[in-house]
Motif scaffolding. Sequence first.
Motif, PDB file in Angstrom:
ATOM      1  N   GLY A 102      -2.290   1.726  -6.728  1.00  0.00           N
ATOM      2  CA  GLY A 102      -1.775   2.543  -5.648  1.00  0.00           C
ATOM      3  C   GLY A 102      -0.997   1.731  -4.630  1.00  0.00           C
ATOM      4  O   GLY A 102       0.168   2.025  -4.346  1.00  0.00           O
ATOM      5  N   TRP A 103      -1.624   0.684  -4.074  1.00  0.00           N
ATOM      6  CA  TRP A 103      -0.970  -0.113  -3.030  1.00  0.00           C
ATOM      7  C   TRP A 103       0.249  -0.852  -3.565  1.00  0.00           C
ATOM      8  O   TRP A 103       1.337  -0.764  -3.013  1.00  0.00           O
ATOM      9  CB  TRP A 103      -1.949  -1.109  -2.428  1.00  0.00           C
ATOM     10  CG  TRP A 103      -3.219  -0.554  -1.885  1.00  0.00           C
ATOM     11  CD1 TRP A 103      -4.478  -1.064  -2.062  1.00  0.00           C
ATOM     12  CD2 TRP A 103      -3.395   0.599  -1.047  1.00  0.00           C
ATOM     13  NE1 TRP A 103      -5.404  -0.298  -1.407  1.00  0.00           N
ATOM     14  CE2 TRP A 103      -4.772   0.723  -0.769  1.00  0.00           C
ATOM     15  CE3 TRP A 103      -2.517   1.547  -0.514  1.00  0.00           C
ATOM     16  CZ2 TRP A 103      -5.292   1.751   0.022  1.00  0.00           C
ATOM     17  CZ3 TRP A 103      -3.028   2.569   0.273  1.00  0.00           C
ATOM     18  CH2 TRP A 103      -4.394   2.666   0.535  1.00  0.00           C
ATOM     19  N   ARG A 104       0.048  -1.653  -4.608  1.00  0.00           N
ATOM     20  CA  ARG A 104       1.151  -2.460  -5.128  1.00  0.00           C
ATOM     21  C   ARG A 104       1.932  -1.739  -6.220  1.00  0.00           C
ATOM     22  O   ARG A 104       3.151  -1.894  -6.327  1.00  0.00           O
ATOM     23  CB  ARG A 104       0.606  -3.799  -5.666  1.00  0.00           C
ATOM     24  CG  ARG A 104       0.895  -4.994  -4.821  1.00  0.00           C
ATOM     25  CD  ARG A 104       0.442  -4.887  -3.373  1.00  0.00           C
ATOM     26  NE  ARG A 104      -1.008  -4.828  -3.216  1.00  0.00           N
ATOM     27  CZ  ARG A 104      -1.625  -4.926  -2.037  1.00  0.00           C
ATOM     28  NH1 ARG A 104      -0.921  -5.055  -0.922  1.00  0.00           N
ATOM     29  NH2 ARG A 104      -2.937  -4.866  -1.963  1.00  0.00           N
ATOM     30  N   GLY A 105       1.257  -0.971  -7.062  1.00  0.00           N
ATOM     31  CA  GLY A 105       1.955  -0.321  -8.163  1.00  0.00           C
ATOM     32  C   GLY A 105       2.860   0.810  -7.736  1.00  0.00           C
ATOM     33  O   GLY A 105       3.922   1.022  -8.324  1.00  0.00           O
ATOM     34  N   PHE A 106       2.463   1.538  -6.687  1.00  0.00           N
ATOM     35  CA  PHE A 106       3.268   2.674  -6.238  1.00  0.00           C
ATOM     36  C   PHE A 106       3.870   2.463  -4.853  1.00  0.00           C
ATOM     37  O   PHE A 106       5.083   2.530  -4.667  1.00  0.00           O
ATOM     38  CB  PHE A 106       2.432   3.956  -6.230  1.00  0.00           C
ATOM     39  CG  PHE A 106       3.191   5.147  -5.724  1.00  0.00           C
ATOM     40  CD1 PHE A 106       4.048   5.844  -6.561  1.00  0.00           C
ATOM     41  CD2 PHE A 106       3.084   5.563  -4.400  1.00  0.00           C
ATOM     42  CE1 PHE A 106       4.776   6.941  -6.094  1.00  0.00           C
ATOM     43  CE2 PHE A 106       3.801   6.647  -3.918  1.00  0.00           C
ATOM     44  CZ  PHE A 106       4.640   7.339  -4.760  1.00  0.00           C
ATOM     45  N   ALA A 107       3.019   2.214  -3.843  1.00  0.00           N
ATOM     46  CA  ALA A 107       3.496   2.187  -2.455  1.00  0.00           C
ATOM     47  C   ALA A 107       4.476   1.050  -2.186  1.00  0.00           C
ATOM     48  O   ALA A 107       5.500   1.266  -1.512  1.00  0.00           O
ATOM     49  CB  ALA A 107       2.305   2.083  -1.497  1.00  0.00           C
ATOM     50  N   LEU A 108       4.196  -0.140  -2.670  1.00  0.00           N
ATOM     51  CA  LEU A 108       5.077  -1.281  -2.386  1.00  0.00           C
ATOM     52  C   LEU A 108       6.487  -1.079  -2.940  1.00  0.00           C
ATOM     53  O   LEU A 108       7.470  -1.291  -2.206  1.00  0.00           O
ATOM     54  CB  LEU A 108       4.460  -2.577  -2.913  1.00  0.00           C
ATOM     55  CG  LEU A 108       5.273  -3.847  -2.644  1.00  0.00           C
ATOM     56  CD1 LEU A 108       5.500  -4.050  -1.152  1.00  0.00           C
ATOM     57  CD2 LEU A 108       4.559  -5.069  -3.249  1.00  0.00           C
ATOM     58  N   PRO A 109       6.668  -0.688  -4.201  1.00  0.00           N
ATOM     59  CA  PRO A 109       8.033  -0.443  -4.681  1.00  0.00           C
ATOM     60  C   PRO A 109       8.749   0.649  -3.892  1.00  0.00           C
ATOM     61  O   PRO A 109       9.958   0.539  -3.626  1.00  0.00           O
ATOM     62  CB  PRO A 109       7.830  -0.024  -6.146  1.00  0.00           C
ATOM     63  CG  PRO A 109       6.517  -0.576  -6.525  1.00  0.00           C
ATOM     64  CD  PRO A 109       5.687  -0.539  -5.288  1.00  0.00           C
ATOM     65  N   GLU A 110       8.003   1.697  -3.523  1.00  0.00           N
ATOM     66  CA  GLU A 110       8.611   2.775  -2.735  1.00  0.00           C
ATOM     67  C   GLU A 110       9.079   2.255  -1.381  1.00  0.00           C
ATOM     68  O   GLU A 110      10.182   2.570  -0.925  1.00  0.00           O
ATOM     69  CB  GLU A 110       7.604   3.909  -2.542  1.00  0.00           C
ATOM     70  CG  GLU A 110       7.296   4.707  -3.787  1.00  0.00           C
ATOM     71  CD  GLU A 110       8.481   5.529  -4.251  1.00  0.00           C
ATOM     72  OE1 GLU A 110       9.187   6.105  -3.408  1.00  0.00           O
ATOM     73  OE2 GLU A 110       8.710   5.586  -5.482  1.00  0.00           O
ATOM     74  N   LEU A 111       8.258   1.458  -0.733  1.00  0.00           N
ATOM     75  CA  LEU A 111       8.625   0.915   0.576  1.00  0.00           C
ATOM     76  C   LEU A 111       9.794  -0.055   0.462  1.00  0.00           C
ATOM     77  O   LEU A 111      10.675  -0.097   1.329  1.00  0.00           O
ATOM     78  CB  LEU A 111       7.414   0.212   1.196  1.00  0.00           C
ATOM     79  CG  LEU A 111       6.309   1.129   1.727  1.00  0.00           C
ATOM     80  CD1 LEU A 111       5.035   0.340   2.007  1.00  0.00           C
ATOM     81  CD2 LEU A 111       6.774   1.856   2.985  1.00  0.00           C
ATOM     82  N   GLN A 112       9.835  -0.843  -0.611  1.00  0.00           N
ATOM     83  CA  GLN A 112      10.894  -1.834  -0.761  1.00  0.00           C
ATOM     84  C   GLN A 112      12.238  -1.204  -1.135  1.00  0.00           C
ATOM     85  O   GLN A 112      13.262  -1.872  -1.060  1.00  0.00           O
ATOM     86  CB  GLN A 112      10.493  -2.895  -1.796  1.00  0.00           C
ATOM     87  CG  GLN A 112       9.412  -3.822  -1.294  1.00  0.00           C
ATOM     88  CD  GLN A 112       9.188  -5.031  -2.193  1.00  0.00           C
ATOM     89  OE1 GLN A 112       9.214  -6.177  -1.747  1.00  0.00           O
ATOM     90  NE2 GLN A 112       8.966  -4.802  -3.479  1.00  0.00           N
ATOM     91  N   ARG A 113      12.228   0.047  -1.514  1.00  0.00           N
ATOM     92  CA  ARG A 113      13.497   0.742  -1.720  1.00  0.00           C
ATOM     93  C   ARG A 113      14.174   1.034  -0.387  1.00  0.00           C
ATOM     94  O   ARG A 113      15.377   1.254  -0.338  1.00  0.00           O
ATOM     95  CB  ARG A 113      13.266   2.051  -2.481  1.00  0.00           C
ATOM     96  CG  ARG A 113      12.883   1.860  -3.940  1.00  0.00           C
ATOM     97  CD  ARG A 113      12.921   3.186  -4.688  1.00  0.00           C
ATOM     98  NE  ARG A 113      12.553   2.990  -6.087  1.00  0.00           N
ATOM     99  CZ  ARG A 113      11.346   3.222  -6.585  1.00  0.00           C
ATOM    100  NH1 ARG A 113      10.395   3.679  -5.789  1.00  0.00           N
ATOM    101  NH2 ARG A 113      11.082   3.011  -7.866  1.00  0.00           N
ATOM    102  N   ARG A 114      13.404   1.036   0.687  1.00  0.00           N
ATOM    103  CA  ARG A 114      13.931   1.369   2.001  1.00  0.00           C
ATOM    104  C   ARG A 114      13.958   0.167   2.947  1.00  0.00           C
ATOM    105  O   ARG A 114      14.780   0.138   3.871  1.00  0.00           O
ATOM    106  CB  ARG A 114      13.085   2.470   2.639  1.00  0.00           C
ATOM    107  CG  ARG A 114      12.824   3.671   1.750  1.00  0.00           C
ATOM    108  CD  ARG A 114      11.977   4.703   2.478  1.00  0.00           C
ATOM    109  NE  ARG A 114      11.544   5.783   1.586  1.00  0.00           N
ATOM    110  CZ  ARG A 114      10.839   6.830   1.989  1.00  0.00           C
ATOM    111  NH1 ARG A 114      10.494   6.948   3.260  1.00  0.00           N
ATOM    112  NH2 ARG A 114      10.477   7.765   1.115  1.00  0.00           N
TER     113      ARG A 114
END
Length: 272
Positions: free
Chosen positions: A148-160
């Motif tokens: 959840g934290w690294r697999g999903f949230a981190l990539p989503e945040l790094q897109r922005r």
Amino acid sequence: MISEAILVPASSIATHGSIRGFVARRRLTVFFTLAYLFSWYPWLIALTRGRSTGPNPLGPFVAAIVVLAVSDGWGGVRGLLTRMVRGRIGLRWYAAVFGLPFALCLIAVGLTNAFGFPSSPPASSAWRELPDRFIFIFLFIALGEEPGWRGFALPELQRRFSPFVASVILALFWAIWHTPLLGNEFAWSIVPAFLVSVVGATFVQTWIFNRTRGSVLAPMLLHATVNTLSGGLMLPLFHGGAAIALWWTYASLWFIAGAIAIRFSDIRCEQS
């Protein structure tokens, strides 16, 4: 033959589309909301009965699966599952994942001793229990949190945002997620140091994640190693004021390691 699509009520199609569109537009908002909800429900129920308990560590993983399934379908879920077993990351990254937590624990104990807080060696039983402790933490805590934290949230945040800003935001949400443990598993006297360590560990995890092409397995292994060594070996060695000194030393080391690591996390991972 009548098409099956014709037999589906238009209102049902519209509802499904609206839900999918809402989740797709607000992926992070929905994820963090569900991660807290799926994790905190045992704690919230316990509070209504005058008791307290920790969060369900599987909450972030389940939240990520739900968001990906609704917004991206099976392809999104499969992508996350694939990165969770991406083990071809190179020996140097395995060395970092296992070696860094061990080194920081060793240095923290040595510095705490040097500050005038002696400790005794770990009990022999603590060493024997390490493999079982690691397996349990990996399959329950690391598996539940890191997808959840690294697999999903981190990539989503790094897109922005940049890796630094993305890590700061994620550290905030990760720290808040631990709320049920504050004052219980983490005594109030060590909570500030714990929060500092969360920031440092988040920076390190971003560095590991980005440099291993988005491997979720690497952050899972790091998380399990940290919890195994700190909880199974290091923390039981000190008590009272010595434990507070250890926590601040340990947290400072993680923050320094994170500050160094984030400087080399400018390359956003390619989730191939």
